[in-house]
Write a protein that holds these residues in place. Structure first.
Motif, short mmCIF file in Angstrom:
data_model
loop_
_atom_site.label_atom_id
_atom_site.label_comp_id
_atom_site.label_asym_id
_atom_site.label_seq_id
_atom_site.Cartn_x
_atom_site.Cartn_y
_atom_site.Cartn_z
N UNK A 86 -22.12 -42.26 -8.75
CA UNK A 86 -23.19 -41.71 -8.13
C UNK A 86 -24.02 -40.64 -9.23
N UNK A 87 -23.14 -40.16 -10.04
CA UNK A 87 -23.79 -39.31 -11.11
C UNK A 87 -23.80 -39.90 -12.45
N UNK A 88 -24.43 -39.34 -13.13
CA UNK A 88 -24.40 -39.80 -14.79
C UNK A 88 -23.33 -38.93 -15.26
N UNK A 89 -22.68 -39.29 -16.38
CA UNK A 89 -21.61 -38.73 -17.09
C UNK A 89 -21.91 -37.21 -17.27
N UNK A 90 -23.07 -37.15 -17.67
CA UNK A 90 -23.61 -35.76 -17.99
C UNK A 90 -23.65 -34.80 -16.86
N UNK A 91 -24.17 -35.54 -15.63
CA UNK A 91 -24.27 -34.81 -14.48
C UNK A 91 -22.97 -34.66 -13.72
N UNK A 92 -21.97 -35.40 -14.05
CA UNK A 92 -20.69 -35.01 -13.64
C UNK A 92 -19.93 -33.84 -14.42
#
Lengths: 157, 157
Positions: free
Chosen positions: A116-122
């Motif tokens: 659900x999240x981009x790696x960056x968001x995560x």
DNA sequence: GACTAATAATACGATATCGTAGTATTTTCC
DNA sequence: GGAAAATACTACGATATCGTATTATTAGTC
């Protein structure tokens, strides 16, 4: 932020009835028992006190949890030769089996989040979440009498 | 991500024994009872089922919680004239008093977080957190459970 | 080394939680 | 309009949790 709390309250604060597989496992074991298994799996060996502290429940409760897990053949107990007051708990192969099932479920949840999240968001979420947690988890000073309830965490930034 | 779980497991997973004031309140009431009070405070009036759903516990447990809160004079019960199966629960002034104390503690926690993060960070945390939660909470389709997610809260403090 | 304090765990009684069965009311649908 | 299904609760017995007292071992102090 005010609305975060309100949102949480409004939408209910049920923590964990998320994955049907978990409910399935909880048919047989308590949530505490399942969590205990996972914790033991991670630490390989752990004392009862440590377990109590990690689970955030009183030691006397862990005594009971341990007895039930023992009775079911999921854990083994042995005195710590280094400190004969302590008891070291570890998983039997059967207990390991079950803990692994739990991990599969947990990993599935993780994957959902990762999807659900981009790696960056995560990454950002983890960083910020930890920061917030750290802010909340003040270690209060002075007032003794807090014992097993209090667990302080070590965060390396 | 693997270490997030590990971190959570290592640092214990109890959510709430954070503020000493909370422990103080928990000397007199159960955590469930305190949460129930807060929930009732927010909704003003709420049915037992709703309460059960919001707390994430079985209805029969809420029956017990309700009885205890009633016995202590913290809540009032009355049948819903619209649906006479339901019981509407609301706070007495004494219950409100206590709920307000809880809110003070909660607000203090919020302030701690707000002090630790910049507004943008905070906003991002909330956004990402919700996104992650939503991802987790998405259970398989088919039989639907439909939980509350619409917030529009309007409470005068 | 001996005395006191601290720590690790268990035992036990009190309370809380949960699952299930039962009652009362409302909804559905023919 | 009425039978059957669904919903909102409560009662009750079984289990889990918790607080406190107790025992055993270790740490600290002189």
């Amino acid at each position: 932020m005010e609305h975060l709390i309100r949102f949480l309250l409004q939408s209910g604060l049920k923590p964990f009835s998320i994955d049907p597989a978990i409910n399935e496992l909880e048919k047989n074991l308590t949530r505490s028992e399942l969590l205990a298994l996972i914790l033991i799996r991670f630490k390989k060996q752990i004392t009862m006190s440590q377990l109590a502290s990690d689970l955030g429940v009183p030691l006397s409760t862990v005594t009971n949890i341990g007895q039930r897990l023992k009775r079911r053949g999921l854990i083994e107990r042995q005195r710590d030769p280094k400190d004969r007051r302590s008891i070291l708990v570890s998983l039997t192969s059967e207990g390991m089996e079950l803990a692994n099932q739990m991990m599969i479920v947990l990993n599935r949840l993780i994957q959902r989040v990762e999807a659900a999240l981009t790696p960056e968001e995560l990454n950002q979420l983890i960083q910020l979440g930890m920061k917030a947690l750290k802010a909340i988890q003040t270690v209060e000073t002075g007032g003794e009498k807090e014992q097993a309830r209090l667990r302080k965490i070590q965060i390396s930034d």
